[in-house]
Design an enzyme around this catalytic site. Structure first.
Site, mmCIF file in Angstrom:
data_model
loop_
_atom_site.group_PDB
_atom_site.id
_atom_site.type_symbol
_atom_site.label_atom_id
_atom_site.label_comp_id
_atom_site.label_asym_id
_atom_site.label_seq_id
_atom_site.Cartn_x
_atom_site.Cartn_y
_atom_site.Cartn_z
ATOM 1 N N GLY A 13 0.953 -1.386 0.060
ATOM 2 C CA GLY A 13 -0.248 0.214 0.199
ATOM 3 C C GLY A 13 0.658 1.179 0.055
ATOM 4 O O GLY A 13 2.029 0.930 -0.548
ATOM 5 N N ASN A 14 0.027 2.422 -0.014
ATOM 6 C CA ASN A 14 1.387 3.997 0.961
ATOM 7 C C ASN A 14 1.948 3.459 1.247
ATOM 8 O O ASN A 14 3.361 3.920 0.908
ATOM 9 C CB ASN A 14 0.204 4.568 1.416
ATOM 10 N N ILE A 15 2.353 3.130 2.245
ATOM 11 C CA ILE A 15 3.716 3.057 3.146
ATOM 12 C C ILE A 15 5.037 2.616 2.580
ATOM 13 O O ILE A 15 6.156 2.392 2.269
ATOM 14 C CB ILE A 15 2.728 2.510 5.009
ATOM 15 N N CYS A 130 2.656 6.838 12.788
ATOM 16 C CA CYS A 130 3.262 8.505 12.356
ATOM 17 C C CYS A 130 3.004 9.525 12.785
ATOM 18 O O CYS A 130 4.136 10.422 13.565
ATOM 19 C CB CYS A 130 2.561 9.238 10.760
ATOM 20 N N ALA A 162 -4.464 8.397 3.682
ATOM 21 C CA ALA A 162 -4.673 7.754 4.614
ATOM 22 C C ALA A 162 -5.087 6.342 4.100
ATOM 23 O O ALA A 162 -6.593 6.267 3.783
ATOM 24 C CB ALA A 162 -5.427 8.300 6.100
ATOM 25 N N GLY A 163 -4.199 5.311 3.853
ATOM 26 C CA GLY A 163 -5.128 4.385 2.927
ATOM 27 C C GLY A 163 -5.660 2.986 3.538
ATOM 28 O O GLY A 163 -6.663 3.435 4.903
ATOM 29 N N PRO A 164 -5.944 1.702 3.353
ATOM 30 C CA PRO A 164 -6.490 1.151 3.975
ATOM 31 C C PRO A 164 -6.646 0.401 5.241
ATOM 32 O O PRO A 164 -7.238 0.686 5.887
ATOM 33 C CB PRO A 164 -7.336 0.424 2.718
ATOM 34 N N ASN A 169 -6.888 0.990 11.726
ATOM 35 C CA ASN A 169 -5.697 0.808 12.423
ATOM 36 C C ASN A 169 -6.219 2.050 13.401
ATOM 37 O O ASN A 169 -5.426 2.099 13.995
ATOM 38 C CB ASN A 169 -4.584 -0.013 11.890
#
Length: 310
Positions: A13-15, A130, A162-164, A169
């Site tokens: 994902g994004n991270i 983060c 902010a992804g899934p 979380n």
């Protein structure tokens, strides 16, 4: 010349994608060995394949089955707190070092400028959140001058960043960050709040830190905070104070009542306002929340790699 340590990232994902690009562009110590997901159509896996990184869409079992797995020394987990427990069990059984970017908090919390050297031999280290990476250094900076009885942080991030995984979380974010404010930041009590800001155009990450502490030399506190900001900037250049550190004396004539504290508070209130601009390696610069998390994780893994090689 030092041989680079091969690493894998679980979670495309994004991270995970931002971390992959950082490692490939910036790290002189780490080398991408595998990128792992569960959806063969995910943008992250497709991007990794285009960049020449070995991939699998079979999750953690697919990683173990890859021929590259034996050469991988460190695995980053950028999935979710729920998935991390199983991932960690599998990876520990194979003797891999794990850097956890979820709020699972199985291993010790690590904030590089605060306790970055203390857990380098742990089999699993947790990068908190983060918001924690952005704010806990400030709590620690105040605490090294004046005992912090209560630390509260508010992290505001662009909804688009902010992804899934992040959205799944939220509860773990607040719990893990609150605990790390105490365990790493040194506060007696801690509280964390996260805001997903839907504004258009997206706003840069903003963080507010409130510390209720003992009376102390305000100039010493200000200098400690500024020194800490400068240290974080060595690996997150977009990290900065939004304005000067603010102080307020809370007297016995008007004490503060904080539900999380035992009794009313009198003393010094320190307010610190931050912003974090991302390096735009994967998402635009407003996603400073990604940048500080992945930068801290890479810095920690580099220290672990150096320890392994020593």
């Amino acid at each position: 010349m030092m041989t680079k340590t091969k690493v894998a990232i679980v979670g495309p994902g994004n991270i995970g994608s931002d971390l992959m690009i950082k490692i490939m562009r910036l790290s002189k110590v780490l080398e991408m060995g595998a990128f792992v997901g569960i959806d063969p159509e995910s943008d992250g896996l497709k991007r990794a394949a285009r960049m020449g990184v070995p991939i699998t869409a079979e999750g953690i079992d697919g990683l173990v089955a890859m021929p590259e797995f034996s050469d991988i020394k460190i695995v980053f987990d950028a999935t979710s707190a729920g998935a991390h427990k199983h991932h960690n069990e599998v990876l520990q059984a194979h003797g891999k070092r794990v850097v956890d970017l979820t709020p699972a908090a199985i291993g010790p919390y690590v904030i590089p400028p605060v306790n970055g050297q203390t857990a380098l031999d742990a089999p699993n280290v947790n990068m908190v959140t983060c918001g924690g990476q952005a704010t806990i250094p400030i709590v620690a900076a105040v605490n090294r001058v004046a005992k912090v009885h209560y630390g509260e942080i508010v992290a505001s991030i662009a909804s688009k960043s902010a992804g899934p995984g992040t959205r799944a979380n939220i509860d773990e974010f607040t719990e893990t960050t609150s605990q790390a404010i105490m365990d790493v930041g040194g506060a007696t009590r801690g509280k964390a709040i996260i805001i997903l800001n839907p504004a258009e155009p997206p706003l840069i990450m903003r963080d507010t830190v409130y510390c209720l502490c003992e009376e102390a030399d305000q100039e010493a506190i200000r200098q400690s905070v500024e020194d800490m900001v400068a240290e974080v900037q060595t690996y997150v250049p977009g990290y900065r104070l939004k304005q000067a550190v603010q102080f307020e004396h809370i007297g016995s004539n008007r004490p503060l009542h904080i539900p999380e504290m035992d009794g009313d508070f009198t003393g010094l209130k320190v307010s610190v306002f931050l912003e974090v601009e991302g390096a735009a390696h994967y998402l635009p610069a407003y996603a400073g929340n990604l940048d500080i998390m992945t930068s801290a994780a890479m810095k920690t893994a580099e220290k672990i790699a150096e320890r392994i090689a020593a």
